[in-house]
Design an enzyme around this catalytic site. Structure first.
Site, short mmCIF file in Angstrom:
data_model
loop_
_atom_site.label_atom_id
_atom_site.label_comp_id
_atom_site.label_asym_id
_atom_site.label_seq_id
_atom_site.Cartn_x
_atom_site.Cartn_y
_atom_site.Cartn_z
N HIS A 10 -5.58 56.79 87.27
CA HIS A 10 -4.91 58.09 87.16
C HIS A 10 -3.77 58.22 88.16
O HIS A 10 -3.66 57.47 89.13
CB HIS A 10 -5.91 59.22 87.38
N GLN A 12 -1.36 60.39 91.02
CA GLN A 12 -1.66 60.91 92.36
C GLN A 12 -2.17 62.34 92.33
O GLN A 12 -1.73 63.18 91.54
CB GLN A 12 -0.39 60.83 93.20
N LEU A 14 -3.44 65.64 95.28
CA LEU A 14 -3.29 66.07 96.67
C LEU A 14 -4.34 65.40 97.55
O LEU A 14 -4.05 65.02 98.69
CB LEU A 14 -3.41 67.59 96.76
N TRP A 15 -5.56 65.23 97.02
CA TRP A 15 -6.61 64.60 97.82
C TRP A 15 -6.30 63.13 98.08
O TRP A 15 -6.72 62.59 99.10
CB TRP A 15 -7.97 64.78 97.13
N ARG A 59 -7.93 64.56 86.33
CA ARG A 59 -6.85 63.70 86.83
C ARG A 59 -6.69 62.46 85.96
O ARG A 59 -5.56 61.97 85.77
CB ARG A 59 -7.10 63.32 88.29
N GLU A 83 -15.32 58.42 88.29
CA GLU A 83 -15.27 57.73 89.57
C GLU A 83 -16.67 57.60 90.17
O GLU A 83 -17.62 58.28 89.75
CB GLU A 83 -14.35 58.50 90.54
N HIS A 145 -10.54 55.55 87.29
CA HIS A 145 -10.35 55.78 88.72
C HIS A 145 -10.39 54.47 89.48
O HIS A 145 -10.90 53.46 88.99
CB HIS A 145 -11.46 56.71 89.22
#
EC number: 5.4.2.12
Length: 209
Positions: A10, A12, A14-15, A59, A83, A145
């Site tokens: 996936h 990008q 923020l995490w 995501r 993930e 992921h």
């Protein structure tokens, strides 16, 4: 021709930028991630995918939908492509994890988290199941992921677990290509689509560089 699997990570979030463990937390793409997904879609469209499947986390699913829109395919969703579950580590930065759980950090085994062997088995099994749905010359795109894809690829290739660290991580919206042969699956490309750059994912620290 023989069937192929493109394993696409996936875009990008923020995490990712903050180096937080995402795991099963449903974090959206950020602005950069949306642009990365659009770029990957424009490149992968030339391969003419026949089937697209994604993790149920947004995501990955939004990354898959960007490709689906370009090639005119619906996106199937499979929770098996999630993930690796991070247990008590989800939402924490690597520095926070290292400070609170130094021994577990070195082993990269989160308290209440998902064992790497379980992740590898579920992702590889899902890859085999969906690959069986495409023709012999078909192309399956799996959008998932970083850790999940790397572990699933290792299992699908039949690598013993002690050799799994030999395969590096996947950057955001980078992909690997697998092809089925007479003696099983082989790796044609790994972490393709971008120039070498630092990686931020939930995978082991040594895969991040």
């Amino acid at each position: 021709m023989s069937k192929r699997i493109v394993c696409l990570r996936h875009g990008q979030t923020l995490w990712n930028v903050e180096h937080r463990f995402q795991g099963h937390s449903d974090i959206p793409l950020d602005e950069t991630g949306v642009a990365q997904a659009a770029r990957a879609a424009s490149l992968l469209a030339s391969l003419r995918p026949t089937l697209i499947v994604s993790s149920d986390l947004q995501r990955a699913n939004d990354t898959a939908l960007a490709l689906g829109r370009v090639v005119g395919l619906d996106v199937a969703v499979d929770k098996a492509f999630r993930e690796r579950g991070g247990g008590q580590w989800e939402g924490l930065t690597r520095d926070e994890i290292a400070a609170r759980w130094p021994e577990e950090y070195v082993a990269w085994e989160a308290p209440d988290g998902e064992p790497v062997g379980d992740v590898a088995a579920r992702v590889a099994a899902a890859m085999r199941r969906w690959a069986a749905e495409v023709d012999d010359d078909g192309l399956l795109v799996v959008v998932s992921h970083g850790a999940a894809l790397r572990l699933g690829i290792c299992e699908l290739l039949g690598l013993p677990e002690e050799l799994w660290p030999a395969l590096g991580g996947l950057g955001n919206c980078s992909w690997s290509v697998l092809q089925e042969g007479r003696k099983g699956w082989r790796l044609l490309e790994h972490n393709a689509g971008t120039l070498p750059e630092p990686i931020s994912s939930d995978d082991r620290p040594e895969t991040q560089v």
